[in-house]
Design an enzyme around this catalytic site. Sequence first.
Site, PDB file in Angstrom:
ATOM      1  CB  THR A   1      -0.971   0.028   1.187  1.00  7.27           C
ATOM      2  OG1 THR A   1      -0.250   0.129   2.421  1.00  7.27           O
ATOM      3  CG2 THR A   1      -1.846  -1.221   1.203  1.00  7.27           C
TER       4      THR A   1
ATOM      5  CG  LEU B   1      -5.096   6.354  -2.267  1.00 10.86           C
ATOM      6  CD1 LEU B   1      -5.772   6.448  -3.628  1.00 10.86           C
ATOM      7  CD2 LEU B   1      -6.025   6.903  -1.182  1.00 10.86           C
ATOM      8  CG  HIS B   2      -3.022   2.421   3.735  1.00  9.75           C
ATOM      9  ND1 HIS B   2      -1.701   2.063   3.731  1.00  9.75           N
ATOM     10  CD2 HIS B   2      -3.091   3.608   4.387  1.00  9.75           C
ATOM     11  CE1 HIS B   2      -0.988   2.986   4.358  1.00  9.75           C
ATOM     12  NE2 HIS B   2      -1.811   3.936   4.767  1.00  9.75           N
ATOM     13  CG  ASP B   3      -8.526   0.691   3.657  1.00  9.20           C
ATOM     14  OD1 ASP B   3      -7.777  -0.216   4.062  1.00  9.20           O
ATOM     15  OD2 ASP B   3      -9.035   1.538   4.413  1.00  9.20           O
TER      16      ASP B   3
ATOM     17  CB  CYS C   1      -4.348  -2.061  -2.252  1.00  8.90           C
ATOM     18  SG  CYS C   1      -3.094  -0.796  -2.564  1.00  8.90           S
TER      19      CYS C   1
END
Length: 311
Positions: free
Chosen positions: A194, A240-242, A244
């Site tokens: 991420t 942008l972690h989520d 992914c």
Amino acid sequence: MARRIIIDTDPGQDDAVAILLALASPEIELLGLTAVAGNVPLHLTSRNARMVCELAGRTDIPVFAGCDAPLERKLVTAEHVHGKSGLDGPDLPEPTMALQDRHAVDFIIDTLRAEPAGTVTLCPLGPLTNIASAFRRAPDIIDRVQEIVLMGGAYFEVGNYTPAAEFNIYVDPEAAAEVFASGIPLVVMPLDVTHKALVTGPRNEAIRALGTPVGKAVAEMTDFFERFDLEKYGSAGAPLHDPCVTAYLLKPEIFSGRHINVEIETVSELTLGMTVADWWGVSGRAPNATFIGDLDSDAFFTLLTERLAKL
């Protein structure tokens, strides 16, 4: 056929983008959003989930409030990252759509029992409390889950909340340990991947230039979100972690990783919540998760921008 999913979430700016990407993609059928306490308390995460649905014009998506605290610990939140509301940045109106009157855990259980086995994917974007609670209450549903694709943990990047632990896993390590031991096929988006999904200035301006309420809101979310990461990491933008998780459902070919053993530390004071990832296969323990390590960031942001333009 569209991939049928439940997103379990604690919005969070990056959660919001992940939800918007799902809503913009015909390859995904979002059966419902289940809110959990995490980035901010439950009354805010359930509010924020509805705000995102209304931003996308998708008031048909049912939103359920779930667990307001971890299985065995006091809740830890992250207002220092996401702001007091959890969704600071854009000026979004208060939601008018109502929460569903069922508990999120009941919705997860009922849906997995009602749908054909192996046809529903769970996509947790926050602490795993709702998922583990559902498995505890209804162990018969475990074999009915197609796959779990989640954001959490780290290996080379180690921790973002403690020196050893990523936030989502740290908040409820007991829940994470139960989910990772469930035997369900797991795909994990750790910080290692991420942190390569960075919203640089040009990428954020491309989203803002969509000229839509969604494009403007997402750009403003990132404007707010990145201040923390720029100060902490000195990176070129906010990770942008989520999103992914959603992008993996749409284009798994732009990601790469390994099928390895991952265990969750639940005892040590120093490493509580650590995802002990056997990347090099030295433990002899059986693999239980596909741990993603890399992605094509240009392809990721092309996909994200193209899809957000559809909302």
